[in-house]
Design an enzyme around this catalytic site. Sequence first.
Site, PDB file in Angstrom:
ATOM      1  N   HIS A 207       0.878  -1.183   0.000  1.00  0.00           N
ATOM      2  CA  HIS A 207       0.000   0.000   0.000  1.00  0.00           C
ATOM      3  C   HIS A 207       0.912   1.228   0.000  1.00  0.00           C
ATOM      4  O   HIS A 207       1.589   1.495   0.987  1.00  0.00           O
ATOM      5  CB  HIS A 207      -0.846  -0.109   1.273  1.00  0.00           C
ATOM      6  CG  HIS A 207      -1.758   1.036   1.584  1.00  0.00           C
ATOM      7  ND1 HIS A 207      -3.129   0.911   1.562  1.00  0.00           N
ATOM      8  CD2 HIS A 207      -1.523   2.315   1.978  1.00  0.00           C
ATOM      9  CE1 HIS A 207      -3.682   2.063   1.921  1.00  0.00           C
ATOM     10  NE2 HIS A 207      -2.736   2.931   2.174  1.00  0.00           N
ATOM     11  N   HIS A 209       1.549   5.353  -0.567  1.00  0.00           N
ATOM     12  CA  HIS A 209       1.096   6.734  -0.766  1.00  0.00           C
ATOM     13  C   HIS A 209       2.132   7.427  -1.648  1.00  0.00           C
ATOM     14  O   HIS A 209       3.310   7.076  -1.624  1.00  0.00           O
ATOM     15  CB  HIS A 209       0.935   7.445   0.582  1.00  0.00           C
ATOM     16  CG  HIS A 209      -0.318   7.050   1.286  1.00  0.00           C
ATOM     17  ND1 HIS A 209      -1.361   7.909   1.531  1.00  0.00           N
ATOM     18  CD2 HIS A 209      -0.722   5.849   1.777  1.00  0.00           C
ATOM     19  CE1 HIS A 209      -2.339   7.268   2.145  1.00  0.00           C
ATOM     20  NE2 HIS A 209      -1.978   6.019   2.309  1.00  0.00           N
ATOM     21  N   CYS A 240      -2.758  11.266   5.159  1.00  0.00           N
ATOM     22  CA  CYS A 240      -2.470  10.570   6.403  1.00  0.00           C
ATOM     23  C   CYS A 240      -2.410  11.640   7.483  1.00  0.00           C
ATOM     24  O   CYS A 240      -1.585  12.547   7.405  1.00  0.00           O
ATOM     25  CB  CYS A 240      -1.140   9.822   6.300  1.00  0.00           C
ATOM     26  SG  CYS A 240      -0.690   8.982   7.821  1.00  0.00           S
ATOM     27  N   ASN A 249      -3.088   7.868  -1.747  1.00  0.00           N
ATOM     28  CA  ASN A 249      -2.559   6.637  -2.328  1.00  0.00           C
ATOM     29  C   ASN A 249      -2.249   6.892  -3.787  1.00  0.00           C
ATOM     30  O   ASN A 249      -2.794   7.795  -4.394  1.00  0.00           O
ATOM     31  CB  ASN A 249      -3.627   5.538  -2.277  1.00  0.00           C
ATOM     32  CG  ASN A 249      -3.835   5.031  -0.884  1.00  0.00           C
ATOM     33  OD1 ASN A 249      -4.724   5.481  -0.191  1.00  0.00           O
ATOM     34  ND2 ASN A 249      -3.001   4.123  -0.471  1.00  0.00           N
TER      35      ASN A 249
HETATM   36 ZN    ZN Z   1      -3.208   4.663   3.314  1.00  0.00          ZN
END
Ligand code: ZN
Length: 303
Positions: A207, A209, A240, A249
């Site tokens: 995942h 960003h 975030c 993301n």
């Molecule tokens: Zn995230």
Amino acid sequence: MVLPSDIVLCEVGLRDGLQNEAKTLDTSDKLEVANKLISAGFKVIELGSFMSPKAVPQMADTDELFFRLQDITNVEFRALVANKKGIERAIKCGCRKVKLNVSASLGHNLANINMTPEQSVAGFQESYNLARQKDIEVSGSISMPFGSPWEGEISLKAVKSIVEAYLKVGVREISLSDASGMAVPNQVYKVCTQMQKSYPDVKWWLHFHNTRGMAMANILAAMQAGITHFDSSFGGLGGCPFVPGAAGNIASEDVVHMLDEMGIETGIDINKLMEIARSVQCLVGHDTDSYLLKAGRSKDLIR
Ligand code: ZN
């Protein structure tokens, strides 16, 4: 260059993206987006989170979304949970898959909850047991395993210790989440290679960003290391709350476009996805970090 032939993308925009928006979307709009994502080909979608509605009002209708989508059985819908309360909500609304999360940053954990990451994960045991009793699948996420604003670099040893805490609880599906946007490709390659070698039975998700523009390079590095499951967010929505200047993301349409052009299968219709990302920009009322929405597909340039 050795690369996988197929990639699975989880669309996390409805959770990671929308939870960072000032405007809370209507449930009907979210449902429409979810249904469009399904018709675009997504097989894994993160619908929301079961956090306190006071803390995250944008996600207060997650229960309703799961309830309304419960007849769809060929798509995996998941939600972020923090504790047993969240699992209880998941049970009530028919959610079949939850994701727990812990920060890899010792400083972050100590400052927030006065626990080490390993202690936090051990504390998930009760939630895990309750979920499994009700046949709900449980995955775990480790955020900031590639670096945190608190201590800078996080050692591989520290991340492995958190992975082992998850394994002890029973979790076999783990996501490495670069929420701080500090990961770099050679590090991603090394960590992914090591993790798969040390824990071959774990299903890994990555995942990224795009805080410093490195998410796409990191995805490529992870693919080279053999990772086939990634999160992404329509329009590149997200942020975030703990990280100054955090971007969203990596944009789903940018990832699908790259993979399409590389001949890697995702099962996702890029044109439908671009349409969704555009409609989400309208819903949230601002531009987002998406290359594709600005420039279009490279194929569309050919006259
Ligand atoms: Zn995230």
